[in-house]
Design a protein around this motif. Structure first.
Motif, short mmCIF file in Angstrom:
data_model
loop_
_atom_site.label_atom_id
_atom_site.label_comp_id
_atom_site.label_asym_id
_atom_site.label_seq_id
_atom_site.Cartn_x
_atom_site.Cartn_y
_atom_site.Cartn_z
N ARG A 13 -5.35 9.86 -4.09
CA ARG A 13 -6.58 9.07 -4.02
C ARG A 13 -6.40 7.71 -4.69
O ARG A 13 -6.88 6.69 -4.19
CB ARG A 13 -7.72 9.85 -4.69
N THR A 14 -5.70 7.69 -5.83
CA THR A 14 -5.43 6.42 -6.52
C THR A 14 -4.61 5.49 -5.64
O THR A 14 -4.93 4.30 -5.52
CB THR A 14 -4.68 6.70 -7.85
N LEU A 15 -3.57 6.02 -5.02
CA LEU A 15 -2.74 5.18 -4.16
C LEU A 15 -3.53 4.65 -2.97
O LEU A 15 -3.40 3.48 -2.60
CB LEU A 15 -1.51 5.96 -3.69
N ARG A 16 -4.36 5.51 -2.36
CA ARG A 16 -5.19 5.05 -1.23
C ARG A 16 -6.19 3.99 -1.69
O ARG A 16 -6.46 3.02 -0.97
CB ARG A 16 -5.89 6.24 -0.58
N PHE A 17 -6.73 4.17 -2.90
CA PHE A 17 -7.67 3.19 -3.45
C PHE A 17 -6.97 1.84 -3.65
O PHE A 17 -7.51 0.80 -3.25
CB PHE A 17 -8.23 3.70 -4.78
N TYR A 18 -5.78 1.85 -4.23
CA TYR A 18 -5.04 0.59 -4.43
C TYR A 18 -4.67 -0.04 -3.10
O TYR A 18 -4.66 -1.26 -2.97
CB TYR A 18 -3.80 0.83 -5.28
N GLU A 19 -4.40 0.78 -2.11
CA GLU A 19 -4.12 0.26 -0.77
C GLU A 19 -5.38 -0.40 -0.19
O GLU A 19 -5.32 -1.50 0.35
CB GLU A 19 -3.64 1.38 0.15
N ILE A 56 4.02 1.18 4.37
CA ILE A 56 4.28 1.22 5.80
C ILE A 56 3.53 2.43 6.35
O ILE A 56 3.58 3.52 5.78
CB ILE A 56 5.79 1.38 6.08
N ARG A 57 2.79 2.22 7.44
CA ARG A 57 2.02 3.32 8.03
C ARG A 57 2.76 3.84 9.27
O ARG A 57 3.12 3.08 10.15
CB ARG A 57 0.62 2.84 8.43
N GLU A 58 2.99 5.14 9.27
CA GLU A 58 3.54 5.82 10.45
C GLU A 58 2.57 6.93 10.80
O GLU A 58 2.67 8.04 10.27
CB GLU A 58 4.93 6.38 10.15
N GLY A 59 1.60 6.63 11.63
CA GLY A 59 0.52 7.57 11.93
C GLY A 59 -0.30 7.76 10.65
O GLY A 59 -0.79 6.80 10.08
N GLN A 60 -0.42 9.00 10.20
CA GLN A 60 -1.14 9.29 8.96
C GLN A 60 -0.25 9.16 7.74
O GLN A 60 -0.73 9.20 6.61
CB GLN A 60 -1.73 10.71 9.02
N LYS A 61 1.04 9.03 7.97
CA LYS A 61 2.02 8.99 6.89
C LYS A 61 2.12 7.59 6.28
O LYS A 61 2.10 6.60 7.00
CB LYS A 61 3.38 9.42 7.45
N ARG A 62 2.20 7.56 4.95
CA ARG A 62 2.39 6.30 4.24
C ARG A 62 3.77 6.32 3.60
O ARG A 62 4.12 7.28 2.92
CB ARG A 62 1.34 6.13 3.14
N LEU A 63 4.51 5.24 3.77
CA LEU A 63 5.82 5.10 3.14
C LEU A 63 5.79 3.87 2.23
O LEU A 63 5.46 2.77 2.67
CB LEU A 63 6.93 4.96 4.19
N PHE A 64 6.12 4.10 0.97
CA PHE A 64 6.05 3.05 -0.03
C PHE A 64 7.44 2.46 -0.28
O PHE A 64 8.39 3.19 -0.53
CB PHE A 64 5.45 3.60 -1.33
N THR A 65 7.51 1.15 -0.22
CA THR A 65 8.77 0.43 -0.38
C THR A 65 9.05 0.14 -1.85
O THR A 65 8.21 0.39 -2.72
CB THR A 65 8.71 -0.91 0.37
N LYS A 66 10.23 -0.42 -2.11
CA LYS A 66 10.57 -0.85 -3.48
C LYS A 66 9.53 -1.85 -3.99
O LYS A 66 9.16 -1.83 -5.15
CB LYS A 66 11.96 -1.49 -3.52
N ARG A 67 9.07 -2.71 -3.11
CA ARG A 67 8.04 -3.70 -3.49
C ARG A 67 6.76 -3.00 -3.94
O ARG A 67 6.16 -3.38 -4.95
CB ARG A 67 7.76 -4.63 -2.31
N ASP A 68 6.35 -1.97 -3.19
CA ASP A 68 5.16 -1.20 -3.58
C ASP A 68 5.36 -0.53 -4.93
O ASP A 68 4.44 -0.49 -5.75
CB ASP A 68 4.84 -0.12 -2.52
N ARG A 69 6.55 0.00 -5.15
CA ARG A 69 6.83 0.67 -6.43
C ARG A 69 6.76 -0.34 -7.57
O ARG A 69 6.18 -0.04 -8.63
CB ARG A 69 8.18 1.38 -6.38
N ALA A 70 7.32 -1.51 -7.38
CA ALA A 70 7.27 -2.55 -8.42
C ALA A 70 5.82 -2.96 -8.67
O ALA A 70 5.40 -3.11 -9.82
CB ALA A 70 8.12 -3.75 -8.01
N ARG A 71 5.06 -3.13 -7.59
CA ARG A 71 3.65 -3.52 -7.74
C ARG A 71 2.86 -2.42 -8.46
O ARG A 71 2.03 -2.73 -9.31
CB ARG A 71 3.03 -3.84 -6.37
N LEU A 72 3.12 -1.15 -8.13
CA LEU A 72 2.40 -0.07 -8.78
C LEU A 72 2.70 -0.05 -10.28
O LEU A 72 1.79 0.15 -11.10
CB LEU A 72 2.73 1.28 -8.15
#
Length: 133
Positions: free
Chosen positions: A20-26, A34-50
């Motif tokens: 829920r936290t990740l969806r909220f930040y999104e 990256i969205r693949e259907g219902q699947k979310r894939l988090f990149t190195k950039r997302d990890r650094a931002r988080l």
């Protein structure tokens, strides 16, 4: 999972947050998986931002402040603008935290004094009660 991306579950496990936290930040445009259907894939950039989001929250920055600071990353000046603004916001936050700490220390001392007074009153009232018996 690849080395480049993490699933939402892997992100939750790695950073001790909820889906829920990740969806909220999104939704707040702080993360851009990256969205693949219902699947979310988090990149190195997302990890650094988080990591920066979580650190900013721990220091008491608002999500809007964090978003604005993260948005300064791509200014084209080797992050000078982002780092300078972050430093200014951090200085302001540190000042606020120190003021809060001082106020809290003062309140703690006042409470201790009131408790000492209360303790003396209790002892006095117990002594009066014993003397009356």
């Amino acid at each position: 999972m690849t080395e480049e991306t993490l699933t939402i579950r892997e992100m939750c496990d790695a950073y001790q947050v909820t889906p829920r936290t990740l969806r909220f930040y999104e939704a707040k445009e702080l993360l851009f998986p990256i969205r693949e259907g219902q699947k979310r894939l988090f990149t190195k950039r997302d990890r650094a931002r988080l990591k920066l989001i979580l650190r900013g929250k721990r220091f008491g920055f608002s999500l809007e402040e964090i978003r604005q600071l993260l948005d300064l990353y791509n200014m084209g000046d080797a992050q000078l603008t982002q780092l300078s603004r972050t430093y200014d916001v951090a200085q302001e936050r540190l000042h606020d935290m120190e003021e809060q700490r001082d106020e809290l220390n003062k309140a703690i001392e006042e409470l201790k004094e009131q408790m000492k007074w209360g303790e003396k009153m209790i002892v006095s009232l117990r002594q009066q009660k014993k003397a009356a018996e």
